[in-house]
Design an enzyme around this catalytic site. Structure first.
Site, PDB file in Angstrom:
ATOM      1  N   HIS A 155      66.526  48.613  37.194  1.00  0.00           N
ATOM      2  CA  HIS A 155      67.086  48.576  38.554  1.00  0.00           C
ATOM      3  C   HIS A 155      67.838  49.872  38.856  1.00  0.00           C
ATOM      4  O   HIS A 155      67.678  50.461  39.929  1.00  0.00           O
ATOM      5  CB  HIS A 155      68.078  47.414  38.716  1.00  0.00           C
ATOM      6  CG  HIS A 155      67.469  46.057  38.678  1.00  0.00           C
ATOM      7  ND1 HIS A 155      67.994  45.061  37.886  1.00  0.00           N
ATOM      8  CD2 HIS A 155      66.422  45.515  39.332  1.00  0.00           C
ATOM      9  CE1 HIS A 155      67.283  43.958  38.063  1.00  0.00           C
ATOM     10  NE2 HIS A 155      66.307  44.208  38.925  1.00  0.00           N
ATOM     11  N   ARG A 158      56.546  46.985  38.530  1.00  0.00           N
ATOM     12  CA  ARG A 158      56.328  47.145  37.093  1.00  0.00           C
ATOM     13  C   ARG A 158      54.875  46.951  36.703  1.00  0.00           C
ATOM     14  O   ARG A 158      54.423  47.506  35.711  1.00  0.00           O
ATOM     15  CB  ARG A 158      57.163  46.124  36.299  1.00  0.00           C
ATOM     16  CG  ARG A 158      58.651  46.290  36.429  1.00  0.00           C
ATOM     17  CD  ARG A 158      59.353  45.133  35.770  1.00  0.00           C
ATOM     18  NE  ARG A 158      59.000  43.901  36.487  1.00  0.00           N
ATOM     19  CZ  ARG A 158      59.574  42.729  36.312  1.00  0.00           C
ATOM     20  NH1 ARG A 158      60.524  42.591  35.427  1.00  0.00           N
ATOM     21  NH2 ARG A 158      59.212  41.679  37.013  1.00  0.00           N
ATOM     22  N   SER A 215      65.412  40.932  34.352  1.00  0.00           N
ATOM     23  CA  SER A 215      66.720  40.289  34.187  1.00  0.00           C
ATOM     24  C   SER A 215      66.604  39.045  33.319  1.00  0.00           C
ATOM     25  O   SER A 215      67.500  38.758  32.517  1.00  0.00           O
ATOM     26  CB  SER A 215      67.311  39.926  35.551  1.00  0.00           C
ATOM     27  OG  SER A 215      67.588  41.088  36.291  1.00  0.00           O
ATOM     28  N   LYS A 256      68.879  28.961  43.562  1.00  0.00           N
ATOM     29  CA  LYS A 256      68.840  29.402  42.168  1.00  0.00           C
ATOM     30  C   LYS A 256      70.194  29.147  41.517  1.00  0.00           C
ATOM     31  O   LYS A 256      71.204  28.985  42.177  1.00  0.00           O
ATOM     32  CB  LYS A 256      68.496  30.894  42.074  1.00  0.00           C
ATOM     33  CG  LYS A 256      67.054  31.184  42.425  1.00  0.00           C
ATOM     34  CD  LYS A 256      66.714  32.608  42.074  1.00  0.00           C
ATOM     35  CE  LYS A 256      65.221  32.858  42.282  1.00  0.00           C
ATOM     36  NZ  LYS A 256      64.822  34.189  41.829  1.00  0.00           N
TER      37      LYS A 256
END
Length: 170
Positions: A26, A99, A137, A50
């Site tokens: 990040h 990614r 993460s 979440k």
């Protein structure tokens, strides 16, 4: 592009994400995007569906600490549609890190949706530095939870916060 006063319009971009926690991947995207825009807003998503490890305020504080050397970067949060947040900040570009092909497929869908909601908003994809292409993460949290070494995966401030957070859960 110029403003009504003839001055050049500032190029404002938003890099949105949950950043739970912020990783070196990040931070790499933040530093690179900050060079491309006059103002970069790193926007922490406040997603009530979440169950994050860090609160929005904790994530904002960590991001503020690790970006303090970047004068054109500010940290904010939002819980609305991203396009609404962007309009409220006079931003016209979304920055997203990619990614893998899997990331690209998801991000392309999101970019198309955001463009449908507001045709003035563009999305810029930045390829992740290859040394962070595996990093997420979720992986960082899993390693930290079991007391693994996350030294090269997150900034030092985040590593310390992870150690403290998981020490509280013992």
């Amino acid at each position: 592009m110029t403003t009504p006063t003839g001055m050049p319009k500032q190029r404002v971009a938003v890099y949105p994400g949950s950043f739970d926690p912020v990783t070196c991947g990040h931070l790499d995207i933040i530093k690179r995007a900050a060079k491309q825009f006059d103002h970069l807003i790193v926007a922490v998503l406040n997603n009530s569906s979440k169950n994050p490890l860090f609160t929005v305020e904790e994530r904002k504080a960590l991001l503020t600490e690790i970006t303090k050397e970047l004068p054109n970067v500010t940290i904010d949060s939002f819980r609305d549609l991203l396009v609404n947040f962007m309009r409220s900040r006079n931003a016209d570009c979304i920055v997203r890190g990619i990614r893998s092909v899997t990331d690209f497929e998801y991000e392309l869908q999101m970019a198309s949706t955001n463009h449908q909601l507001d045709g003035e908003i563009e999305t810029i994809f930045m390829m992740t530095n290859p040394k962070y292409s595996y990093l997420s993460s979720s992986i960082v949290k899993e390693i930290a939870k079991f007391k693994g070494n996350v030294k090269d995966l997150v900034p030092d401030e985040v590593r310390e916060a992870l150690i403290a957070k998981y020490a509280d859960q013992d």
